[in-house]
Design a protein around this motif. Sequence first.
Motif, short mmCIF file in Angstrom:
data_model
loop_
_atom_site.label_atom_id
_atom_site.label_comp_id
_atom_site.label_asym_id
_atom_site.label_seq_id
_atom_site.Cartn_x
_atom_site.Cartn_y
_atom_site.Cartn_z
N ALA A 68 53.48 -31.03 45.07
CA ALA A 68 53.01 -29.66 44.82
C ALA A 68 51.99 -29.63 43.69
O ALA A 68 51.87 -30.56 42.90
N ASP A 69 51.25 -28.54 43.62
CA ASP A 69 50.22 -28.37 42.59
C ASP A 69 50.85 -27.84 41.30
O ASP A 69 50.50 -26.76 40.80
N ALA A 70 51.81 -28.61 40.80
CA ALA A 70 52.50 -28.28 39.56
C ALA A 70 53.26 -29.52 39.11
O ALA A 70 53.30 -30.53 39.84
N PRO A 73 60.44 -30.35 36.70
CA PRO A 73 61.58 -30.25 37.62
C PRO A 73 61.54 -28.99 38.48
O PRO A 73 61.19 -27.90 38.00
N VAL A 74 61.91 -29.13 39.73
CA VAL A 74 62.10 -27.97 40.60
C VAL A 74 63.11 -27.03 39.98
O VAL A 74 62.94 -25.80 39.98
N ARG A 75 64.15 -27.61 39.44
CA ARG A 75 65.28 -26.83 38.93
C ARG A 75 64.92 -25.96 37.73
O ARG A 75 65.68 -25.07 37.34
N ALA A 76 63.74 -26.19 37.15
CA ALA A 76 63.31 -25.39 36.01
C ALA A 76 62.55 -24.13 36.42
O ALA A 76 62.21 -23.31 35.56
N SER A 80 60.89 -17.37 43.15
CA SER A 80 59.58 -16.74 43.33
C SER A 80 58.46 -17.61 42.76
O SER A 80 57.37 -17.68 43.34
N ASP A 81 58.73 -18.29 41.66
CA ASP A 81 57.74 -19.21 41.10
C ASP A 81 57.44 -20.34 42.10
O ASP A 81 56.28 -20.69 42.33
N LEU A 82 58.49 -20.91 42.65
CA LEU A 82 58.32 -22.04 43.58
C LEU A 82 57.60 -21.60 44.86
O LEU A 82 56.79 -22.34 45.41
N GLN A 83 57.91 -20.41 45.32
CA GLN A 83 57.24 -19.91 46.52
C GLN A 83 55.74 -19.72 46.30
O GLN A 83 54.96 -19.76 47.27
N GLU A 93 49.96 -22.81 51.27
CA GLU A 93 51.31 -22.26 51.35
C GLU A 93 52.19 -22.82 50.24
O GLU A 93 52.05 -23.97 49.81
N GLY A 94 53.12 -21.99 49.78
CA GLY A 94 54.04 -22.41 48.74
C GLY A 94 55.29 -23.06 49.31
O GLY A 94 55.40 -23.33 50.51
N ILE A 95 56.24 -23.29 48.43
CA ILE A 95 57.49 -23.96 48.81
C ILE A 95 58.41 -22.94 49.47
O ILE A 95 58.73 -21.91 48.87
N PRO A 96 58.87 -23.20 50.69
CA PRO A 96 59.76 -22.24 51.35
C PRO A 96 61.19 -22.34 50.85
O PRO A 96 61.61 -23.39 50.33
#
Length: 257
Positions: A68-70, A73-76, A80-83, A93-96
């Motif tokens: 991803a363009d970031a 950790p995912v968990r941080a 809505s941020d991840l999407q 498209e973002g992370i579903p």
Amino acid sequence: MKPALPAAILTVPLAHRALHDAAGGRPENSRAAIRAAMAAGYGIEIDLQLSSDGCAMVFHDSDLDRLADASGPVRARTRSDLQAIPLKDGDGEGIPDLPEVLDLVAGKVPLLIELKDQHGQMGLTDGGLERATAAALKGYGGPVAVMSFNPNSVAELAQLAPDIARGITTSAYDPSEWPELPKAVCDDLRGIPDFARTGASFISHEAADLPRPRVQALRNDGVPVLCWTVTSAAEETAARVFADNVTFEQYLSPLTP
């Protein structure tokens, strides 16, 4: 009685992280890759990580950097941020999240869902990802199964979603390939000691290690054996001698093996 693995998961090849192809604009676990797998008639394997606000996100790595363009950790990050974070090699498209993917698949093809270990060293789970997964799957009518390398996660799923088929993702556990795990943990997990206590219905084993006696003993006892991940027709042919179905990538598995 533990739930049986849906027959469709044994009969339709499973596209690993969906039918992804970075060059074709279909990142791993993306909506585009999921749509492509469905259009081709394949089953789909996806991965789950947990957001900071307790949502099941369809993403493989624990960190964002590779896919991803970031970074970090995912968990941080919140759902809505991840999407809103674009996947690399995609169309922006973002992370579903899992509920969105379930709505997209809608039972049209079989779905195999892997929960990634959240705490390291395959230890006890706090139940967060398992609760989010069970909540999303409540009422889902299509052929689906859940699995994890962490047997404690599978045991938690047995309590939270007892009617959904569950399995253990298994491996040769070569310590050189699992540097995050102590050798003693590798040696223990290699023998698949938790199959009975988790109420597992199947395993998905490392393709190159399928002839392992423990794996074939389970299969001889009627336990369905899936495998991960074959990357060519020749590997698939070899794997099908020892496994009931394959998870594949980098080529197109025949729909009628």
